[in-house]
Design a protein around this motif. Structure first.
Motif, PDB file in Angstrom:
ATOM      1  N   MET A   1       0.818  -1.222   0.000  1.00 31.69           N
ATOM      2  CA  MET A   1       0.000   0.000   0.000  1.00 31.69           C
ATOM      3  C   MET A   1       0.849   1.268   0.000  1.00 31.69           C
ATOM      4  N   PRO A   2       1.837   1.396   0.873  1.00 27.65           N
ATOM      5  CA  PRO A   2       2.696   2.584   0.772  1.00 27.65           C
ATOM      6  C   PRO A   2       3.676   2.490  -0.389  1.00 27.65           C
ATOM      7  N   LEU A   3       4.046   1.271  -0.795  1.00 33.83           N
ATOM      8  CA  LEU A   3       5.041   1.120  -1.847  1.00 33.83           C
ATOM      9  C   LEU A   3       4.533   1.630  -3.189  1.00 33.83           C
ATOM     10  N   VAL A   4       3.230   1.511  -3.434  1.00 30.79           N
ATOM     11  CA  VAL A   4       2.668   2.012  -4.695  1.00 30.79           C
ATOM     12  C   VAL A   4       2.077   3.408  -4.545  1.00 30.79           C
ATOM     13  N   GLY A   5       2.152   3.966  -3.321  1.00 33.78           N
ATOM     14  CA  GLY A   5       1.678   5.326  -3.123  1.00 33.78           C
ATOM     15  C   GLY A   5       0.198   5.448  -2.836  1.00 33.78           C
ATOM     16  N   PHE A   6      -0.450   4.354  -2.468  1.00 31.72           N
ATOM     17  CA  PHE A   6      -1.882   4.410  -2.164  1.00 31.72           C
ATOM     18  C   PHE A   6      -2.142   5.232  -0.912  1.00 31.72           C
ATOM     19  N   LEU A   7      -1.309   5.054   0.094  1.00 31.41           N
ATOM     20  CA  LEU A   7      -1.355   5.841   1.327  1.00 31.41           C
ATOM     21  C   LEU A   7       0.062   6.271   1.676  1.00 31.41           C
ATOM     22  N   PRO A   8       0.212   7.403   2.365  1.00 29.98           N
ATOM     23  CA  PRO A   8       1.549   7.807   2.814  1.00 29.98           C
ATOM     24  C   PRO A   8       2.121   6.780   3.787  1.00 29.98           C
ATOM     25  N   ALA A   9       3.429   6.648   3.783  1.00 28.67           N
ATOM     26  CA  ALA A   9       4.064   5.667   4.660  1.00 28.67           C
ATOM     27  C   ALA A   9       3.841   5.961   6.131  1.00 28.67           C
ATOM     28  N   ASP A  10       3.583   7.236   6.478  1.00 32.27           N
ATOM     29  CA  ASP A  10       3.388   7.576   7.882  1.00 32.27           C
ATOM     30  C   ASP A  10       1.920   7.599   8.275  1.00 32.27           C
ATOM     31  N   ASP A  11       1.016   7.143   7.409  1.00 38.19           N
ATOM     32  CA  ASP A  11      -0.393   7.032   7.765  1.00 38.19           C
ATOM     33  C   ASP A  11      -0.522   6.027   8.916  1.00 38.19           C
ATOM     34  N   PRO A  12      -1.281   6.360   9.964  1.00 39.00           N
ATOM     35  CA  PRO A  12      -1.384   5.448  11.120  1.00 39.00           C
ATOM     36  C   PRO A  12      -1.850   4.045  10.748  1.00 39.00           C
ATOM     37  N   ARG A  13      -2.721   3.927   9.746  1.00 41.85           N
ATOM     38  CA  ARG A  13      -3.197   2.603   9.337  1.00 41.85           C
ATOM     39  C   ARG A  13      -2.087   1.805   8.664  1.00 41.85           C
ATOM     40  N   VAL A  14      -1.241   2.486   7.918  1.00 38.59           N
ATOM     41  CA  VAL A  14      -0.094   1.819   7.303  1.00 38.59           C
ATOM     42  C   VAL A  14       0.879   1.350   8.372  1.00 38.59           C
ATOM     43  N   LEU A  15       1.176   2.227   9.317  1.00 35.74           N
ATOM     44  CA  LEU A  15       2.112   1.870  10.385  1.00 35.74           C
ATOM     45  C   LEU A  15       1.586   0.699  11.200  1.00 35.74           C
ATOM     46  N   ALA A  16       0.274   0.696  11.461  1.00 37.53           N
ATOM     47  CA  ALA A  16      -0.316  -0.399  12.226  1.00 37.53           C
ATOM     48  C   ALA A  16      -0.244  -1.710  11.450  1.00 37.53           C
ATOM     49  N   THR A  17      -0.455  -1.646  10.141  1.00 32.40           N
ATOM     50  CA  THR A  17      -0.389  -2.854   9.316  1.00 32.40           C
ATOM     51  C   THR A  17       1.027  -3.396   9.259  1.00 32.40           C
ATOM     52  N   ILE A  18       2.001  -2.511   9.090  1.00 31.78           N
ATOM     53  CA  ILE A  18       3.403  -2.944   9.086  1.00 31.78           C
ATOM     54  C   ILE A  18       3.755  -3.631  10.397  1.00 31.78           C
ATOM     55  N   ASP A  19       3.371  -3.025  11.509  1.00 30.69           N
ATOM     56  CA  ASP A  19       3.696  -3.614  12.809  1.00 30.69           C
ATOM     57  C   ASP A  19       2.970  -4.934  13.029  1.00 30.69           C
ATOM     58  N   ALA A  20       1.720  -5.025  12.575  1.00 31.32           N
ATOM     59  CA  ALA A  20       0.966  -6.271  12.734  1.00 31.32           C
ATOM     60  C   ALA A  20       1.638  -7.403  11.967  1.00 31.32           C
ATOM     61  N   ILE A  21       2.073  -7.125  10.744  1.00 34.80           N
ATOM     62  CA  ILE A  21       2.754  -8.151   9.945  1.00 34.80           C
ATOM     63  C   ILE A  21       4.081  -8.525  10.583  1.00 34.80           C
ATOM     64  N   ALA A  22       4.838  -7.532  11.049  1.00 34.16           N
ATOM     65  CA  ALA A  22       6.141  -7.798  11.678  1.00 34.16           C
ATOM     66  C   ALA A  22       5.987  -8.634  12.945  1.00 34.16           C
ATOM     67  N   GLU A  23       4.855  -8.469  13.635  1.00 33.37           N
ATOM     68  CA  GLU A  23       4.661  -9.161  14.912  1.00 33.37           C
ATOM     69  C   GLU A  23       3.936 -10.492  14.765  1.00 33.37           C
ATOM     70  N   ARG A  24       2.998 -10.585  13.823  1.00 34.46           N
ATOM     71  CA  ARG A  24       2.091 -11.747  13.805  1.00 34.46           C
ATOM     72  C   ARG A  24       2.168 -12.588  12.534  1.00 34.46           C
ATOM     73  N   LEU A  25       2.936 -12.159  11.554  1.00 35.76           N
ATOM     74  CA  LEU A  25       3.034 -12.923  10.313  1.00 35.76           C
ATOM     75  C   LEU A  25       4.495 -13.283  10.024  1.00 35.76           C
ATOM     76  N   THR A  26       5.269 -13.502  11.066  1.00 37.62           N
ATOM     77  CA  THR A  26       6.689 -13.837  10.925  1.00 37.62           C
ATOM     78  C   THR A  26       7.016 -15.086  11.723  1.00 37.62           C
ATOM     79  N   ASP A  27       8.130 -15.722  11.367  1.00 36.81           N
ATOM     80  CA  ASP A  27       8.599 -16.866  12.151  1.00 36.81           C
ATOM     81  C   ASP A  27       9.555 -16.382  13.230  1.00 36.81           C
ATOM     82  N   ASP A  28      10.199 -17.308  13.905  1.00 37.91           N
ATOM     83  CA  ASP A  28      11.085 -16.952  15.016  1.00 37.91           C
ATOM     84  C   ASP A  28      12.315 -16.180  14.549  1.00 37.91           C
TER      85      ASP A  28
END
Length: 611
Positions: A480-507
């Motif tokens: 979403m931020p990579l194609v410019g759909f939302l700014p990288a500092d949009d709170p929803r973008v930041l929340a999505t990045i953190d959710a993926i980093a925390e819950r969609l990763t291995d050890d």
């Protein structure tokens, strides 16, 4: 079955065909005369499916590398009695001017043995098995080598030493002393050039010319000078090696049926040109190497996709010559890599609906606009039709970027890329002479945006999710931020990045595409972490200004390259082994783009405090 680790292999390419060579000096995969041709050697998928090995008879230590700025492989064997260097190369031929690297490829795999010290005995074993191991050909000794006839294949092996032809193979030994150099070669017959024995001086000149051609291409085209410069340049050469020079097509990987789950059914044929993968490759080459193949690529798609105007749908993938019918079938005689069956050729995804492809295609056109200043009328109409189709079909359900074989859904990524298609079309309107469509494209673009923001966000997940109404995370939302759909500092973008980093990763912090156990893809079993997605995370973090986290994510993914800098599709979260087809264009694309984003972030004021 084959058990050699995927990371043990190195790629050879003449921009027509691909070969994989093991650390032990065995060519275990070779498709002549095209990437998607039946394999002559397929021990990669079954021990009995053919190989050509050259290795010292004594125990040895092995090191290897690509010669500087080339895709020419050098393997050094050190025994107690001496050292021998094996150089492997698919010859690119004589005409290598401009972007024509490989245009004159003679369909020859050349192998050079050089003894640099002491004395070494090398064992040679030649076992061709055309049509993915289905055929045991007739071998015959001839002056200077061995001929092989079987099925549609006529091969001639050049050997400076006599090989003894047995029931189903040819074997011999080469005794080399310091200063000795011998050349071997495998030549495939074509209608234009019958296969023949090659002379030693002729092969020496061919190897030297290929080294020079790759270096000339690298020096002319590779100008990136940011972080991980050597890795980016090497990935650029890998992507170039996966391009099919005659048509401009780009394959997703050099192999078929290397599994995403050992012993499982997620085994696909990637030796074709996906519109998505190829478009993203062209974007990555914009960073890693000046993509003067852009016009060839768009001309290929314009020719390969004539049905777009007829039925308002772009087929998502083609054969490297532009073929449409890629009907999938299994090869039951092959046991598969580590018993991973079925082994497939063809790919049933060619019949899927994937509406994201218009976005990747037009984004590549936008990125490469400087190379497309002189596009012809057919290409101009094709790109306009892609934008119009995205505007018309964005509301449809589809199979999405991951080509799920379950029910179609309203995948967020697909809607996002339809938005990107129209956004880029508006920006390209003057060049496309489509000013009359701009107002309509803008209206639809905003309608897509409103729908994605309204239906793609999940309060329960605290993130944008895989498909409308879902709570499942998907790494593709990092785009979403990579194609410019939302700014990288949009709170929803930041929340999505953190959710993926925390819950969609291995050890280890590597990112999954999604959680396969949810059943959304219609397949049994699990899969490994996806290297492209980990590079996406690094790229997204860089865009938010979190350069420290971005560098850490980049290094985690890049650490899984093998000893010659190649990346597969996935990593086994339990063992750390490479999984999936190899080498994988997606992974090298991700490396290039993430390095570029980090480079850009380090030269601007961050939008978020660093950790």
């Amino acid at each position: 079955m084959s058990t050699t680790p995927i990371a043990e292999y190195a790629l050879l390419s003449d921009r027509h065909s691909a070969a994989l060579v093991s650390r032990g000096g065995s060519v275990d995969w070779l498709c002549f005369p095209r990437f998607d041709s039946p394999a002559v050697f397929a021990r990669l998928l079954d021990e009995e499916a053919g190989h050509w090995s050259m290795r010292p008879s004594a125990p040895c230590r092995v090191t290897r590398r690509y010669l500087d700025r080339t895709m020419v492989l050098e393997t050094t064997f050190r025994t107690g009695a001496g050292t021998v260097v094996l150089t492997d190369v698919l010859l690119v031929g004589a005409d290598n001017s401009g972007h024509r690297l490989g245009a004159g490829a003679p369909h020859v795999l050349a192998r050079r043995l050089s003894c640099t010290e002491g004395e070494v005995t090398v064992e040679v074993e030649y076992r061709p098995r055309p049509e993915f191991g289905l055929i045991t050909p007739l071998l015959s000794e001839v002056d200077g080598g061995v001929t092989s006839r079987g099925g549609a294949e006529w091969l001639v092996l050049t050997s400076p030493v006599r090989l003894v032809v047995g029931e189903d193979d040819a074997r011999g030994t080469v005794r080399l002393r310091a200063g000795d150099t011998w050349y071997f070669a495998l030549h495939r017959s074509t209608l234009e050039t019958p296969a023949r024995v090659w002379g030693q001086e002729e092969l020496a000149a061919g190897v030297d010319a290929t080294v020079a051609a790759w270096r000339s291409w690298s020096d002319l085209h590779q100008t990136y000078d940011g972080p991980w410069r050597d890795l980016v340049h090497h990935s650029g050469r890998v992507l170039q090696a996966l391009s099919f020079q005659p048509s401009g097509a780009i394959v997703a990987a050099a192999t078929t049926s290397l599994p995403e789950d050992v012993g499982g059914e997620r085994n696909w044929d990637y030796r074709y040109a996906w519109v998505r993968d190829a478009s993203l490759t062209m974007e990555a080459l914009w960073v890693a190497a000046c993509p003067d193949e852009a016009s060839d690529f768009f001309a290929f798609l314009t020719t390969a996709a004539p049905s777009l105007a007829k039925d308002k749908a772009l087929q998502i993938m083609f054969g490297v010559g532009g073929e449409h019918d890629l009907t999938e079938r299994t090869l039951p005689h092959l046991h598969g890599w580590r018993g991973s069956r079925p082994v497939r050729v063809g790919n049933g995804a060619w019949q899927q609906r994937q509406i994201d492809v218009y976005g990747e295609l037009l984004t590549a056109a936008f990125r490469l606009a400087d190379q497309l200043t002189g596009i012809d009328e057919a290409t101009r109409r094709f790109l306009i039709a892609c934008a119009d189709t995205a505007a018309e079909r964005w509301r449809e359900q589809d199979q999405g970027i991951w080509e799920v074989r379950g029910a179609p859904r309203h995948f967020l990524y697909s809607k996002l890329m339809c938005w990107a298609a129209l956004d880029r079309a508006v920006a390209l309107a003057d060049q496309l002479r489509a000013e009359d469509r701009v107002e309509s494209w803008r209206r639809t673009r905003e309608e897509i945006r409103d729908t994605v923001l309204r239906q793609g966000w999940s309060d329960q997940a605290g993130a944008f999710t895989q498909y409308f109404g879902s709570t499942e995370l998907d790494a593709s939302t990092l785009m979403m931020p990579l194609v410019g759909f939302l700014p990288a500092d949009d709170p929803r973008v930041l929340a999505t990045i953190d959710a993926i980093a925390e819950r969609l990763t291995d050890d280890q912090g590597l990112v999954y595409r999604y959680r396969a156990e949810g059943g959304v893809d219609g397949l049994a079993g699990e899969e490994g972490t996806f290297l492209l997605c980990t590079f996406w995370l690094a790229q997204a973090l860089a865009m938010t200004g979190q350069v420290g986290r971005a560098r850490a994510a980049f290094e985690r993914a890049a650490a899984y390259r093998n000893d010659v800098g190649l990346l597969a599709e996935e990593v086994d979260p339990a063992t750390g082994e490479l999984l999936g087809n190899f080498p994988q264009a997606f992974s090298h694309i991700g490396l290039v783009n993430a390095a570029w984003a980090i480079n850009q972030a380090e030269h601007r004021t961050p939008t978020r405090a660093l950790p």
